[in-house]
Design an enzyme around this catalytic site. Structure first.
Site, PDB file in Angstrom:
ATOM      1  CB  THR A  60      -0.878  -0.031   1.270  1.00 40.65           C
ATOM      2  OG1 THR A  60      -1.848  -1.055   1.113  1.00 40.65           O
ATOM      3  CG2 THR A  60      -1.559   1.296   1.547  1.00 40.65           C
ATOM      4  NE  ARG A  96     -10.360  -5.691   3.264  1.00 41.29           N
ATOM      5  CZ  ARG A  96      -9.211  -5.037   3.344  1.00 41.29           C
ATOM      6  NH1 ARG A  96      -8.735  -4.421   2.280  1.00 41.29           N
ATOM      7  NH2 ARG A  96      -8.524  -5.003   4.469  1.00 41.29           N
ATOM      8  CB  VAL A  97     -14.294  -1.111   1.320  1.00 40.61           C
ATOM      9  CG1 VAL A  97     -13.648   0.237   1.567  1.00 40.61           C
ATOM     10  CG2 VAL A  97     -15.061  -1.093  -0.004  1.00 40.61           C
ATOM     11  N   GLY A  98     -11.135  -1.748   2.390  1.00 47.46           N
ATOM     12  CA  GLY A  98     -10.223  -1.660   3.529  1.00 47.46           C
ATOM     13  C   GLY A  98     -10.238  -0.279   4.150  1.00 47.46           C
ATOM     14  CG  ASP A  99      -6.758   0.695   6.401  1.00 47.69           C
ATOM     15  OD1 ASP A  99      -6.638  -0.127   5.471  1.00 47.69           O
ATOM     16  OD2 ASP A  99      -5.779   1.178   6.998  1.00 47.69           O
ATOM     17  CB  THR A 110       0.498   0.429   5.207  1.00 48.66           C
ATOM     18  OG1 THR A 110       0.534  -0.863   4.586  1.00 48.66           O
ATOM     19  CG2 THR A 110       1.769   0.613   6.017  1.00 48.66           C
ATOM     20  N   GLY A 111      -1.476  -1.721   6.581  1.00 45.83           N
ATOM     21  CA  GLY A 111      -1.618  -2.887   7.447  1.00 45.83           C
ATOM     22  C   GLY A 111      -2.987  -3.506   7.281  1.00 45.83           C
ATOM     23  N   GLY A 117      -6.432  -3.684   7.260  1.00 49.63           N
ATOM     24  CA  GLY A 117      -7.346  -2.547   7.293  1.00 49.63           C
ATOM     25  C   GLY A 117      -8.495  -2.674   8.265  1.00 49.63           C
TER      26      GLY A 117
HETATM   27  N1  ASP Z   1      -4.470  -1.355   4.614  1.00 51.56           N
HETATM   28  C1  ASP Z   1      -4.686  -2.001   3.353  1.00 51.56           C
HETATM   29  C2  ASP Z   1      -6.010  -2.701   3.360  1.00 51.56           C
HETATM   30  O1  ASP Z   1      -6.359  -3.279   4.371  1.00 51.56           O
HETATM   31  C3  ASP Z   1      -3.625  -2.984   2.975  1.00 51.56           C
HETATM   32  C4  ASP Z   1      -2.184  -2.627   3.289  1.00 51.56           C
HETATM   33  O2  ASP Z   1      -1.928  -1.565   3.838  1.00 51.56           O
HETATM   34  O3  ASP Z   1      -1.284  -3.405   2.947  1.00 51.56           O
HETATM   35  O4  ASP Z   1      -6.643  -2.725   2.337  1.00 51.56           O
END
Ligand code: ASP
Length: 314
Positions: free
Chosen positions: A180, A208-211, A230-231, A233
């Site tokens: 990300t 799916r929608v992340g953060d 990032t991480g 979500g």
């Molecule tokens: N945060 C992002 C998500 O969950 C993925 C990522 O940061 O690697 O979509």
């Protein structure tokens, strides 16, 4: 009588500012689980775009422009999980998310689950500047942002066919790709901006929608702080992570690093057992990186410091 929606903000031409000598750019190319994930080409990309952003800020360009330009370069690179390099979901389809926030005005824009956009971060900016809304999703939302001018691509030929394995692994050939991307900047007007863009988390289900498109979860900026995360979500959304870090720093009068470490390491890493990292800056010159894994791929430069790029935090 109160209007139901605020008036559509008028986009302003890129203005220049030289009120101050201070400027900062901090970018990330995603959470790093294992050191081997980071290759020289990642470092080279980050080093180059941070150098360009530093020169733009030195000239008086706006933080918002520099943040969007840096993210566009990472989206177009094809080597990070955003834009061209986005991973596919479990149905083999690329769905991208992005958001941007202008700390000076408090305005934000975002797109989620987009299948045809070349640069989701530019679409997010269109949402912020050309509509009274903050988030557009799915096929109908995509049509709206295309009508506003967002550039599209042919998904089958443009996006890489990258199928991420569902479980983390040390096997280099089967390792899930993170990556990300995000950027935060302080310009010579003293204005802050933040943005984040992604193809999502490996193994995600369709729709799916992340953060990353959620303001206050992954992206947040106001007149004091700018953050991009990032991480995993889901944890960042449930925690309202970036808003929480900014609030802790402001209300509890904590150093930004202390607030970020608490949320990333104690809450998201410790309590949720979720992977995550963050970049953040303050108008007072704090530079923050925090991760509960190996690190975060990052690049940094300011009026006081030369371009630096790397991945290990501690
Ligand atoms: N945060 C992002 C998500 O969950 C993925 C990522 O940061 O690697 O979509």
């Amino acid at each position: 009588m109160l209007a139901l929606l605020p008036p559509i903000p008028v986009a302003t031409a890129a203005e220049s500012c030289d009120a101050s000598q201070s400027y900062t750019l901090l970018v990330h190319g995603g959470f790093v689980e294992y050191a081997e994930e980071v290759e020289p080409r990642h470092i080279e990309l980050i080093r180059r775009l941070v150098g360009e952003g530093r020169a733009d800020l030195a000239q008086g360009n706006r933080a918002l422009d520099v943040v969007v330009d840096a993210i566009v370069e990472m989206e177009d690179s094809g080597i990070l999980d955003a834009g061209k390099g986005s991973i596919v979901n479990t149905a083999g389809v690329t769905e991208t998310d992005a958001s941007v926030m202008d700390g000076q005005t408090g305005e934000s824009g975002a797109v989620a689950a987009m299948q045809r956009l070349k640069n989701p971060i530019r679409a997010a900016r269109l949402v912020m500047e050309k509509t009274p809304h903050v988030l557009f999703v799915g096929t109908t939302g995509e049509k709206t942002v295309i009508d506003l001018g967002a550039e599209i691509v042919e998904p089958k030929t443009y996006f890489k066919e990258y199928v991420a394995p569902p479980q983390p692994t040390r096997d280099a050939s089967a390792r899930p790709r993170h990556g990300t991307v995000g950027a935060v900047a302080l310009d010579r007007c003293g204005h802050l901006a933040a943005g984040t863009s992604t193809g999502g988390w490996p193994g995600k289900l369709p729709g799916r929608v992340g953060d990353s498109p959620i303001v206050g979860a992954s992206t947040f900026a106001n007149r004091r702080f700018a953050l991009s995360a990032t991480g995993l979500g889901e944890s960042f959304i449930k925690r309202g992570a970036t808003r929480d870090i900014a609030a802790r720093a402001e209300y509890l009068k904590l150093p930004l690093q202390t607030a970020a470490d608490y949320v990333i390491k104690e809450l998201i890493g410790g309590e949720d057992r979720a992977a995550g990292a963050i970049i953040a800056i303050s108008v007072d010159g704090e530079i923050v990186l925090s991760s509960n894994g190996y690190g975060i791929l990052f690049g940094h430069a300011s009026n006081l410091t030369p371009v630096e790029a790397g991945s290990k935090l501690d």
